[in-house]
Design a protein around this motif. Sequence first.
Motif, PDB file in Angstrom:
ATOM      1  N   UNK A 196      40.575  48.157  26.729  1.00  0.00           N
ATOM      2  CA  UNK A 196      39.726  49.006  27.555  1.00  0.00           C
ATOM      3  C   UNK A 196      40.040  50.479  27.347  1.00  0.00           C
ATOM      4  N   UNK A 197      41.269  50.807  27.049  1.00  0.00           N
ATOM      5  CA  UNK A 197      41.632  52.212  26.846  1.00  0.00           C
ATOM      6  C   UNK A 197      40.913  52.765  25.616  1.00  0.00           C
ATOM      7  N   UNK A 217      32.617  46.204  30.778  1.00  0.00           N
ATOM      8  CA  UNK A 217      33.581  45.104  30.756  1.00  0.00           C
ATOM      9  C   UNK A 217      33.411  44.272  29.491  1.00  0.00           C
ATOM     10  N   UNK A 218      32.169  43.996  29.126  1.00  0.00           N
ATOM     11  CA  UNK A 218      31.921  43.242  27.895  1.00  0.00           C
ATOM     12  C   UNK A 218      32.482  43.981  26.681  1.00  0.00           C
ATOM     13  N   UNK A 246      34.147  36.979  35.704  1.00  0.00           N
ATOM     14  CA  UNK A 246      34.326  38.291  36.334  1.00  0.00           C
ATOM     15  C   UNK A 246      34.239  38.089  37.845  1.00  0.00           C
ATOM     16  N   UNK A 247      35.306  38.409  38.535  1.00  0.00           N
ATOM     17  CA  UNK A 247      35.326  38.308  39.990  1.00  0.00           C
ATOM     18  C   UNK A 247      35.040  39.663  40.604  1.00  0.00           C
ATOM     19  N   UNK A 270      24.765  47.816  36.188  1.00  0.00           N
ATOM     20  CA  UNK A 270      24.410  47.482  34.807  1.00  0.00           C
ATOM     21  C   UNK A 270      25.458  48.026  33.844  1.00  0.00           C
ATOM     22  N   UNK A 271      25.846  49.288  34.051  1.00  0.00           N
ATOM     23  CA  UNK A 271      26.853  49.903  33.180  1.00  0.00           C
ATOM     24  C   UNK A 271      28.207  49.222  33.329  1.00  0.00           C
ATOM     25  N   UNK A 272      28.536  48.796  34.542  1.00  0.00           N
ATOM     26  CA  UNK A 272      29.829  48.150  34.778  1.00  0.00           C
ATOM     27  C   UNK A 272      29.974  46.891  33.932  1.00  0.00           C
TER      28      UNK A 272
END
Length: 403
Positions: free
Chosen positions: A337-338, A318-319, A31-32, A312-314
């Motif tokens: 993700x959708x 993503x996971x 993750x960048x 933390x939520x981000x």
Amino acid sequence: MAVTRRLVLGASGALAAPGLLRAQGGAPIRIGEINSYTAQPAFTVPYRNAMQLAVEGVNARGGVLGRPLELITRDDAGRPQDAVRLAGELVNDQKVDVLAGAYLSNVGLALGEYAAQNKRLYVGGEPLTDAMVWEKGNRYTFRLRPSTYMQASILAEEAAKLPAKRWVTVAPNYEFGQSGVKWFRQLLAARRPDVQFVGEQWPALGRVDAGATVQALEAMRPEGIFNVLFGTDLTNFVRQGNTRGLFERRSVASLLTGEPEYLDPLGDEAPEGWIVTGYPGEMIDTPAHKAFASAYRGKFNAKPMCGSLVGYALINSIAAGIAKAGSVEVERMVEGFRGVRFDTPAGPAEYRAIDQQGTLGVYVGRTALRNNAGVMTDWRYIDGKDLLPSDEVVRGLRPASAS
């Protein structure tokens, strides 16, 4: 030297280590993350801390798709052009699978445009402008935090209950401030057609002349003030407003002022009775939030800030998105993700399929002084899905090419 430099920059390849024993199915998922670490440290340092905590948690549970997460962070110094350059470096040199981050709305829009042009998945954590997922939304850009529309919506709802009819606005003169004022004006006027907006002030971000701004607002003889200033601009504005009596017998609605990043520096000068969006921190007593706050305090010996909640939520969002996609191939991740649902310390949320906006909610309440410090009181949490317009409205705002 390379390892030392990476740690200084916040690139946390070492964060994959706790999960390597359990997540050995392949190379790390990278993750960048790009953010304004030097320009906005009050928010972004707790944010980065919580991202690290979340990465360690994910890896301890076995990673994602049997692979550990690896977080690599870069500092854009609040400049869109630097963010875009760093995105190219992360994608081309570091071979990251996902781009994330940004603090300022103009930086988030620049990264969203990069994502669209280069067909790379970008998940914005903090930028609040609605254009990011509506007018300038694209297939490859998702956004976690409740937007200016969502936060202005609840503030307008509360402001409509007040007797104030003559309103003024003060906001930083860039995308976030402009978006916040636009929506508050529209939404309050819809609820209260008798309201008048009698003036506005647009100081440059980070360069507010607080004395002159307060004097100009006072001359407009308002009954209500809508404020979008934050950070040091907010601190200077509040101090000058207190000194000159601007807030006496006037209603104030204020975006973000309830966040401890901005309320704590005011100390006993914190305003009382403002209607604010923010983060009441460890007053939140849900099991999920208590567990998060305890883990954060245990690791960093500090209370969680609003940035901590977002970071933390981000990572957890993503996971969840990658797990749903079953792949780190870009087009599959977009579809994964959708509609994906994920847990946050504030409660469950999702990325809506229609506009790729997260449904993380909003805390709204009033400011008060407790033990010579500002706090949020009478607060409540509103699920983000309840603050968004109808699908029909969104379809009219979002380009067809964003599907």
